[in-house]
Design a protein around this motif. Structure first.
Motif, PDB file in Angstrom:
ATOM      1  N   THR A 197       0.846  -1.201   0.000  1.00 27.10           N
ATOM      2  CA  THR A 197       0.000   0.000   0.000  1.00 27.10           C
ATOM      3  C   THR A 197       0.878   1.247   0.000  1.00 27.10           C
ATOM      4  O   THR A 197       0.596   2.205  -0.715  1.00 27.10           O
ATOM      5  CB  THR A 197      -0.937   0.014   1.223  1.00 27.10           C
ATOM      6  N   ARG A 209       2.170   1.714  -3.526  1.00 26.78           N
ATOM      7  CA  ARG A 209       1.130   2.194  -4.437  1.00 26.78           C
ATOM      8  C   ARG A 209       0.771   3.646  -4.155  1.00 26.78           C
ATOM      9  O   ARG A 209       0.621   4.449  -5.076  1.00 26.78           O
ATOM     10  CB  ARG A 209      -0.111   1.320  -4.341  1.00 26.78           C
ATOM     11  N   GLU A 210       0.620   3.989  -2.887  1.00 25.61           N
ATOM     12  CA  GLU A 210       0.203   5.349  -2.532  1.00 25.61           C
ATOM     13  C   GLU A 210       1.256   6.384  -2.907  1.00 25.61           C
ATOM     14  O   GLU A 210       0.915   7.468  -3.356  1.00 25.61           O
ATOM     15  CB  GLU A 210      -0.107   5.442  -1.035  1.00 25.61           C
ATOM     16  N   LYS A 251       3.289   6.239  -5.340  1.00 29.78           N
ATOM     17  CA  LYS A 251       3.286   6.396  -6.805  1.00 29.78           C
ATOM     18  C   LYS A 251       2.033   7.126  -7.287  1.00 29.78           C
ATOM     19  O   LYS A 251       2.105   7.972  -8.170  1.00 29.78           O
ATOM     20  CB  LYS A 251       3.362   5.032  -7.497  1.00 29.78           C
ATOM     21  N   LEU A 252       0.881   6.786  -6.706  1.00 32.55           N
ATOM     22  CA  LEU A 252      -0.378   7.358  -7.181  1.00 32.55           C
ATOM     23  C   LEU A 252      -0.626   8.776  -6.659  1.00 32.55           C
ATOM     24  O   LEU A 252      -1.198   9.603  -7.361  1.00 32.55           O
ATOM     25  CB  LEU A 252      -1.547   6.455  -6.775  1.00 32.55           C
ATOM     26  N   HIS A 253      -0.229   9.030  -5.422  1.00 35.63           N
ATOM     27  CA  HIS A 253      -0.485  10.342  -4.792  1.00 35.63           C
ATOM     28  C   HIS A 253       0.840  10.895  -4.277  1.00 35.63           C
ATOM     29  O   HIS A 253       1.128  10.825  -3.089  1.00 35.63           O
ATOM     30  CB  HIS A 253      -1.479  10.187  -3.641  1.00 35.63           C
ATOM     31  N   ARG A 254       1.609  11.483  -5.157  1.00 34.67           N
ATOM     32  CA  ARG A 254       2.964  11.905  -4.809  1.00 34.67           C
ATOM     33  C   ARG A 254       3.008  12.928  -3.691  1.00 34.67           C
ATOM     34  O   ARG A 254       3.917  12.910  -2.878  1.00 34.67           O
ATOM     35  CB  ARG A 254       3.662  12.450  -6.037  1.00 34.67           C
ATOM     36  N   TRP A 308       0.215  11.401  -0.301  1.00 37.19           N
ATOM     37  CA  TRP A 308       0.341  10.078   0.303  1.00 37.19           C
ATOM     38  C   TRP A 308       0.468  10.108   1.820  1.00 37.19           C
ATOM     39  O   TRP A 308      -0.032   9.187   2.473  1.00 37.19           O
ATOM     40  CB  TRP A 308       1.456   9.273  -0.340  1.00 37.19           C
ATOM     41  N   ARG A 327      -5.898   4.245   3.805  1.00 40.25           N
ATOM     42  CA  ARG A 327      -5.863   3.276   2.714  1.00 40.25           C
ATOM     43  C   ARG A 327      -5.260   1.955   3.185  1.00 40.25           C
ATOM     44  O   ARG A 327      -5.741   0.880   2.817  1.00 40.25           O
ATOM     45  CB  ARG A 327      -5.050   3.842   1.549  1.00 40.25           C
ATOM     46  N   GLU A 355       0.659  -3.328  -8.262  1.00 41.95           N
ATOM     47  CA  GLU A 355       0.171  -2.830  -9.546  1.00 41.95           C
ATOM     48  C   GLU A 355      -0.299  -1.398  -9.348  1.00 41.95           C
ATOM     49  O   GLU A 355      -0.704  -1.014  -8.269  1.00 41.95           O
ATOM     50  CB  GLU A 355      -0.987  -3.684 -10.061  1.00 41.95           C
ATOM     51  N   TYR A 356      -0.247  -0.653 -10.391  1.00 41.26           N
ATOM     52  CA  TYR A 356      -0.669   0.744 -10.315  1.00 41.26           C
ATOM     53  C   TYR A 356      -1.820   0.969 -11.273  1.00 41.26           C
ATOM     54  O   TYR A 356      -1.837   0.439 -12.371  1.00 41.26           O
ATOM     55  CB  TYR A 356       0.504   1.663 -10.693  1.00 41.26           C
ATOM     56  N   ALA A 357      -2.770   1.769 -10.813  1.00 36.58           N
ATOM     57  CA  ALA A 357      -3.960   2.037 -11.626  1.00 36.58           C
ATOM     58  C   ALA A 357      -3.641   2.925 -12.802  1.00 36.58           C
ATOM     59  O   ALA A 357      -2.704   3.628 -12.838  1.00 36.58           O
ATOM     60  CB  ALA A 357      -5.042   2.682 -10.779  1.00 36.58           C
TER      61      ALA A 357
END
Length: 95
Positions: free
Chosen positions: A28, A31-32, A34-37, A40, A47, A93-95
């Motif tokens: 998590t 992923r976080e 990467k997705l929410h720089r 996060w 999350r 994995e990233y969305a």
């Protein structure tokens, strides 16, 4: 794939997810970030709790409930699929 093989696959996934539950925190985090720089630090804890809880419920379902349902369905997707999480915590994995 026979019904017995499907049940084995589902139960194995459940046990692997139950044993690898602590890895959900690490994945998590990956992923976080990467997705929410920038956000996060705010999104990580809620999350991580949500993902770990959902993965634990999915693993319990795979072990206890899914084997009774497998003979009547072709859908072997885990509950984590609805959150967009990978099948196992080590599959980042990233969305």
């Amino acid at each position: 794939m026979s019904t017995a093989e499907k049940i084995q696959t589902v139960e194995a996934r459940g046990w692997k997810n139950m044993l690898a539950l602590p890895a959900e925190v690490t994945s998590t985090f990956q992923r976080e970030t990467k997705l929410h720089r920038r956000l996060w630090p705010v999104t990580f804890i809620p999350r991580a709790v949500t993902n770990a809880s959902f993965r634990m419920a999915s693993a319990a379902s795979d072990i206890l409930i899914h084997p009774m349902v497998v003979p009547f369905t072709n859908n072997l997707a885990p509950w984590t699929d609805s959150l967009g999480l990978p099948e196992y915590p080590w599959q980042v994995e990233y969305a």
